[in-house]
Design a protein around this motif. Structure first.
Motif, PDB file in Angstrom:
ATOM      1  N   GLN A 152      -2.038   3.872  10.102  1.00  0.00           N
ATOM      2  CA  GLN A 152      -0.924   4.309   9.117  1.00  0.00           C
ATOM      3  C   GLN A 152      -1.337   4.449   7.703  1.00  0.00           C
ATOM      4  O   GLN A 152      -2.664   4.525   7.469  1.00  0.00           O
ATOM      5  CB  GLN A 152      -0.090   3.006   8.715  1.00  0.00           C
ATOM      6  CG  GLN A 152      -0.908   1.876   8.057  1.00  0.00           C
ATOM      7  CD  GLN A 152       0.031   0.751   7.743  1.00  0.00           C
ATOM      8  OE1 GLN A 152       1.279   0.731   7.986  1.00  0.00           O
ATOM      9  NE2 GLN A 152      -0.434  -0.235   7.212  1.00  0.00           N
TER      10      GLN A 152
ATOM     11  N   LYS B   2      -4.649  -6.426  -1.223  1.00  0.00           N
ATOM     12  CA  LYS B   2      -3.322  -6.200  -1.363  1.00  0.00           C
ATOM     13  C   LYS B   2      -3.242  -5.640  -2.980  1.00  0.00           C
ATOM     14  O   LYS B   2      -4.206  -5.781  -3.530  1.00  0.00           O
ATOM     15  CB  LYS B   2      -2.297  -7.346  -1.763  1.00  0.00           C
ATOM     16  CG  LYS B   2      -2.087  -7.928  -0.252  1.00  0.00           C
ATOM     17  CD  LYS B   2      -0.977  -9.060  -0.426  1.00  0.00           C
ATOM     18  CE  LYS B   2      -0.636  -9.567   1.167  1.00  0.00           C
ATOM     19  NZ  LYS B   2       0.193  -8.547   1.915  1.00  0.00           N
ATOM     20  N   ARG B   3      -2.441  -4.795  -3.562  1.00  0.00           N
ATOM     21  CA  ARG B   3      -2.149  -4.351  -4.838  1.00  0.00           C
ATOM     22  C   ARG B   3      -3.389  -3.160  -4.873  1.00  0.00           C
ATOM     23  O   ARG B   3      -3.885  -2.877  -6.051  1.00  0.00           O
ATOM     24  CB  ARG B   3      -2.327  -5.219  -5.959  1.00  0.00           C
ATOM     25  CG  ARG B   3      -0.952  -5.909  -6.180  1.00  0.00           C
ATOM     26  CD  ARG B   3       0.122  -4.806  -6.640  1.00  0.00           C
ATOM     27  NE  ARG B   3       1.307  -5.690  -6.894  1.00  0.00           N
ATOM     28  CZ  ARG B   3       2.651  -5.135  -6.670  1.00  0.00           C
ATOM     29  NH1 ARG B   3       2.700  -3.972  -5.899  1.00  0.00           N
ATOM     30  NH2 ARG B   3       3.664  -5.772  -6.852  1.00  0.00           N
TER      31      ARG B   3
ATOM     32  N   THR C 124      -5.549  -1.471   3.897  1.00  0.00           N
ATOM     33  CA  THR C 124      -5.184  -1.833   2.441  1.00  0.00           C
ATOM     34  C   THR C 124      -3.619  -1.623   2.273  1.00  0.00           C
ATOM     35  O   THR C 124      -2.788  -0.896   3.014  1.00  0.00           O
ATOM     36  CB  THR C 124      -5.768  -0.626   1.412  1.00  0.00           C
ATOM     37  OG1 THR C 124      -5.491   0.846   1.954  1.00  0.00           O
ATOM     38  CG2 THR C 124      -7.326  -0.780   1.815  1.00  0.00           C
ATOM     39  N   GLU C 125      -3.174  -2.376   1.054  1.00  0.00           N
ATOM     40  CA  GLU C 125      -1.805  -2.542   0.860  1.00  0.00           C
ATOM     41  C   GLU C 125      -1.470  -2.078  -0.639  1.00  0.00           C
ATOM     42  O   GLU C 125      -2.459  -2.885  -1.430  1.00  0.00           O
ATOM     43  CB  GLU C 125      -1.005  -3.853   1.407  1.00  0.00           C
ATOM     44  CG  GLU C 125      -1.164  -4.217   2.976  1.00  0.00           C
ATOM     45  CD  GLU C 125      -0.531  -5.404   3.110  1.00  0.00           C
ATOM     46  OE1 GLU C 125       0.605  -5.734   3.002  1.00  0.00           O
ATOM     47  OE2 GLU C 125      -1.350  -6.308   3.302  1.00  0.00           O
ATOM     48  N   GLN C 126      -0.401  -1.433  -0.678  1.00  0.00           N
ATOM     49  CA  GLN C 126      -0.292  -1.163  -2.227  1.00  0.00           C
ATOM     50  C   GLN C 126       0.868  -2.394  -2.763  1.00  0.00           C
ATOM     51  O   GLN C 126       0.593  -2.520  -4.062  1.00  0.00           O
ATOM     52  CB  GLN C 126       0.609   0.166  -2.468  1.00  0.00           C
ATOM     53  CG  GLN C 126       0.745   0.821  -3.885  1.00  0.00           C
ATOM     54  CD  GLN C 126       1.386   2.074  -3.819  1.00  0.00           C
ATOM     55  OE1 GLN C 126       2.277   2.287  -3.477  1.00  0.00           O
ATOM     56  NE2 GLN C 126       0.712   3.211  -4.554  1.00  0.00           N
TER      57      GLN C 126
ATOM     58  N   GLN D 225      -3.561   2.523  -2.223  1.00  0.00           N
ATOM     59  CA  GLN D 225      -2.583   2.847  -1.357  1.00  0.00           C
ATOM     60  C   GLN D 225      -2.446   2.226  -0.219  1.00  0.00           C
ATOM     61  O   GLN D 225      -3.339   1.186   0.126  1.00  0.00           O
ATOM     62  CB  GLN D 225      -3.297   4.543  -0.816  1.00  0.00           C
ATOM     63  CG  GLN D 225      -4.627   4.315  -0.102  1.00  0.00           C
ATOM     64  CD  GLN D 225      -5.081   5.598   0.418  1.00  0.00           C
ATOM     65  OE1 GLN D 225      -5.596   5.848   1.571  1.00  0.00           O
ATOM     66  NE2 GLN D 225      -5.077   6.712  -0.446  1.00  0.00           N
ATOM     67  N   THR D 226      -1.558   2.414   0.490  1.00  0.00           N
ATOM     68  CA  THR D 226      -1.297   1.544   1.931  1.00  0.00           C
ATOM     69  C   THR D 226      -1.601   2.610   3.176  1.00  0.00           C
ATOM     70  O   THR D 226      -1.365   3.627   3.328  1.00  0.00           O
ATOM     71  CB  THR D 226       0.181   1.290   2.073  1.00  0.00           C
ATOM     72  OG1 THR D 226       0.579   0.451   0.997  1.00  0.00           O
ATOM     73  CG2 THR D 226       0.515   0.613   3.366  1.00  0.00           C
ATOM     74  N   SER D 227      -2.835   2.072   3.496  1.00  0.00           N
ATOM     75  CA  SER D 227      -3.238   2.757   5.007  1.00  0.00           C
ATOM     76  C   SER D 227      -4.221   1.759   5.854  1.00  0.00           C
ATOM     77  O   SER D 227      -4.603   0.650   5.316  1.00  0.00           O
ATOM     78  CB  SER D 227      -4.164   4.091   4.267  1.00  0.00           C
ATOM     79  OG  SER D 227      -5.406   3.323   3.924  1.00  0.00           O
ATOM     80  N   SER D 228      -4.332   2.218   7.015  1.00  0.00           N
ATOM     81  CA  SER D 228      -5.123   1.525   7.892  1.00  0.00           C
ATOM     82  C   SER D 228      -5.993   2.607   8.652  1.00  0.00           C
ATOM     83  O   SER D 228      -5.415   3.272   9.252  1.00  0.00           O
ATOM     84  CB  SER D 228      -4.195   0.788   9.151  1.00  0.00           C
ATOM     85  OG  SER D 228      -3.468  -0.274   8.430  1.00  0.00           O
TER      86      SER D 228
ATOM     87  N   THR E 248     -10.003  -5.580   3.276  1.00  0.00           N
ATOM     88  CA  THR E 248      -8.510  -5.593   3.480  1.00  0.00           C
ATOM     89  C   THR E 248      -8.085  -6.204   2.011  1.00  0.00           C
ATOM     90  O   THR E 248      -8.788  -6.888   1.335  1.00  0.00           O
ATOM     91  CB  THR E 248      -7.647  -6.459   4.485  1.00  0.00           C
ATOM     92  OG1 THR E 248      -6.563  -6.357   4.483  1.00  0.00           O
ATOM     93  CG2 THR E 248      -8.426  -7.860   4.509  1.00  0.00           C
TER      94      THR E 248
END
Length: 504
Positions: free
Chosen positions: A387, A348-349, A223-225, A352-355, A346
Motif C-alpha cells: 500500500q 505512527k505519525r 509506516t502510518e501517517q 507517509q502511509t505505506s507498506s 513501523t
C-alpha cells in the motif's frame, strides 16, 4: 479466488456483531462475497452482543455500514434485500453463560432448516479477554464438537506475551483441534502479500537469486501517517512492537525468508514459515542496544493541521513509556540467509502511509563504466508495494537516451491497476472465504505464534524494564527518530522510501 467456492451450508456466528470490526470489515466482506457468487446457496449470519436489538434494526445498521465501507459502494437494494434476509441477531452476554442457550437454539434451528449438514464458523470480533470465556462456553454448550464442520476464527492480538499466548493455545487445544482454529492476520490476505509466493515460486528468474550470494539486505517498512486516534487506551497496553512487528511484519519476513515448499499444502507452507522463525538469531543485551530503536511521536503539523503528541492523545498516560515507533535488525542464521540483515520498522505519525518490502541486490563485482557515466548509479532493487499502491517493481540500470553513454536507474513495474480491470478483493474477503472452504494457508498455527513471541520477548522485556529518557523523540510528519537512521547507516545502507505521486 475463482478456484474457491463454498457450497456447504454455512452459519456464521459473529461475536461482537454490533462492533466496529463487523461493520467496517466483516459484513462488507461477506456482502461482497455474496455479490460475486462465493457464498453458499444456504447461509446465515448471526451477530451477537449484549444489547437487545431486533433483527430489522441489526440489518438496517449493517446496510448503512456496508454502504459506507464496502469497496463496491452503496448497497444495491435488491441484492441487499436478498443478503439481509440471512442476517439475524441474538443477544448474548459473555458474562452470563446461560444466554448461550438462546444462541444454541438459534443455531440448531438454522441447522434443521439447512438439512443438518451446515458448517458453523465462530468469529471472535471481540476484545482478547473474552476469547477464553467464549471458547469455554462453546465447549459447555457443545457447539463446536464436530471437528469437520465447526471452526473458530480469532483476531489478533493472540496473547499479550509468550506466556499468555501459550496459555491461550493450551486452552484452545483442549476444546478444538488445530484444524478448527483460524488465527487471523489480515495482512496475509492482502493481494500483493499473496502474490509474493507466486512471484517467488512460479518464476525461474528470481528463486536462484534469492539468497546471501546475491542479496545485500532486506527492508520491511510499514509506516502510518495517522496517530493512535481513539485507540489510545488499547495502544498503551500494546505499542508498535507488539501491535505490528510481532505479527504482521514477522509474517512478511517469513514469506521472504522461507524455503521453497514441496507443495501448496497449508501445513507445508506453515512449516516453512516456522523454520524461518526458529532460525532467527536470539537477541542478546548488546543486540538490543545496537540493533533496535524505539520512538514516540511529539506534536507537529500534518497536511497543514496541528496534531497532538502521543502523550496528549485520549486514553494515554501523560508520562507514557509506550513506543509508537520501532525498528529492529533481524538475522536468519541458516545457509540461505547467513550474513544478510533484515531491517524492519513501523511507526505512527510518520511522513507517509505505506507498506514496502525492499530487497536490495549486491553490487556488480566490477565496474566497467567511468564515474561520469555512473553518476546516478544505484544497486538493483526489487520493491514490493503493499500500500498505497499494489505493485512490484524491479529497479535496474539503463542507458539514458542520447549520444553519450550515461546510466541511470529505471523501473520495470507490474501494478494491479494497470494490468487488471477487475477490483482486487479486500483482505477479509479472501480470508473469510478461506475459512469457509477450510484452507488454513494464510492463517497462523499455534507454534508459529509462540515462535514469534519468543523472538521478540527479550526486546519487550528490556524496553518495559528501562524507561526511555528521551521520549518523545520524533516530531509528527517525520521519518521517526534519528537513531533509526543510524541503525541502518552503520551497515552502509539507508531506509528506502517510494516517492509519493501526490501528497497534498
Amino acid at each position: 479466488m475463482t478456484q474457491k467456492h463454498s457450497t456447504q451450508p454455512t452459519i456464521f456466528v459473529i461475536f461482537g456483531g454490533t462492533g466496529d470490526l463487523n461493520q467496517r470489515k466483516l459484513c462488507p466482506a461477506l456482502y461482497n462475497l455474496f455479490l460475486e457468487g462465493f457464498m453458499p446457496r444456504q447461509f446465515a449470519i448471526i451477530g451477537t452482543g449484549r444489547k437487545e436489538i431486533a433483527d430489522s434494526k441489526f440489518r438496517t445498521t449493517l446496510e448503512e455500514a456496508v454502504s459506507q465501507f464496502s469497496r463496491t459502494g452503496k448497497a444495491e437494494q435488491k441484492k441487499w434485500g436478498e443478503f439481509a434476509a440471512n442476517l439475524y441477531y441474538c443477544p448474548t452476554d459473555f458474562n452470563t453463560p446461560k444466554t448461550f442457550e438462546n444462541l444454541k437454539a438459534q443455531i440448531e434451528e438454522k441447522q434443521a432448516e439447512f438439512g443438518g449438514n451446515a458448517q458453523i464458523i465462530f468469529y471472535l470480533a471481540v476484545a482478547p479477554n473474552f476469547f477464553p470465556i467464549i471458547a469455554e462456553c462453546l465447549q459447555k454448550y457443545k457447539l463446536a464438537q464436530d471437528e469437520d464442520n465447526s471452526r473458530i476464527v480469532i483476531e489478533k492480538p493472540f496473547g499479550h506475551n509468550l506466556e499468555t499466548a501459550k496459555e491461550l493455545n493450551t486452552l484452545l487445544s483442549k476444546i478444538f483441534s488445530e484444524k478448527q482454529i483460524y488465527r487471523i492476520d489480515h495482512y496475509l490476505g492482502k493481494e500483493t502479500v499473496q502474490n509474493m509466493m507466486a512471484f517467488r515460486f512460479a518464476n525461474s528468474l528470481f528463486e536462484p537469486l534469492w539468497n546471501r550470494s546475491f542479496i545485500d539486505h532486506v527492508q520491511i517498512s510499514v509506516t502510518e501517517q495517522l496517530g493512535v486516534g481513539d485507540r489510545g487506551g488499547y495502544y498503551e497496553g500494546a505499542g508498535a512492537l507488539r501491535d505490528m512487528i510481532q505479527n504482521h511484519l514477522l509474517q512478511l519476513l517469513c514469506l521472504i525468508g522461507m524455503e521453497t515448499p514441496i507443495s501448496f499444502d497449508a501445513d507445508e507452507i506453515r512449516d516453512r514459515k516456522v523454520e524461518v522463525l526458529k532460525a532467527m538469531r536470539s537477541f542478546s543485551p548488546e543486540d538490543i542496544r545496537f540493533g533496535t530503536v524505539r520512538g514516540q511521536y511529539s506534536k507537529g503539523w500534518v497536511e497543514g493541521k496541528e496534531v497532538p503528541g502521543y502523550r496528549s492523545e485520549a486514553g494515554v498516560d501523560p508520562h507514557s513509556n509506550t513506543e509508537t515507533f520501532a525498528a529492529v535488525k533481524f538475522h536468519i542464521d541458516n545457509w540461505r540467509w547467513q550474513g544478510v540483515p533484515f531491517y524492519v520498522r513501523t511507526g505512527k505519525r510518520l511522513n507517509q502511509t505505506s507498506s514496502l518490502i525492499t530487497i536490495q541486490f549486491k553490487d556488480v563485482p566490477h565496474h566497467i563504466f567511468s564515474p561520469e557515466v555512473t553518476e546516478n548509479w544505484q544497486q538493483n532493487r526489487l520493491i514490493i508495494s503493499i500500500q498505497p499502491e499494489m505493485s512490484i517493481r524491479l529497479q535496474v540500470q539503463a542507458k539514458r537516451p542520447g549520444v553519450n553513454m550515461v546510466l541511470n536507474p529505471v523501473d520495470m513495474v507490474f501494478d494491479y491497476k494497470g494490468t487488471y480491470d477487475t477490483d482486487s478483493p479486500e483482505a477479509y474477503e479472501t480470508l473469510l472465504l478461506d475459512a469457509m472452504t477450510g484452507d488454513q494457508t494464510l492463517f497462523m498455527r499455534g507454534d508459529q505464534v509462540e515462535a514469534a513471541w519468543e523472538l521478540v520477548m527479550p526486546i519487550i522485556n528490556t524496553w518495559e524494564s528501562k524507561k526511555s529518557l528521551n521520549f518523545p523523540n520524533y516530531p509528527a510528519d517525520s521519518w521517526g527518530p534519528e537513531e533509526a537512521e543510524a541503525l541502518i547507516a552503520r551497515d552502509g545502507f539507508h531506509w528506502f522510501h517510494l516517492p509519493m505521486k501526490n501528497k497534498d
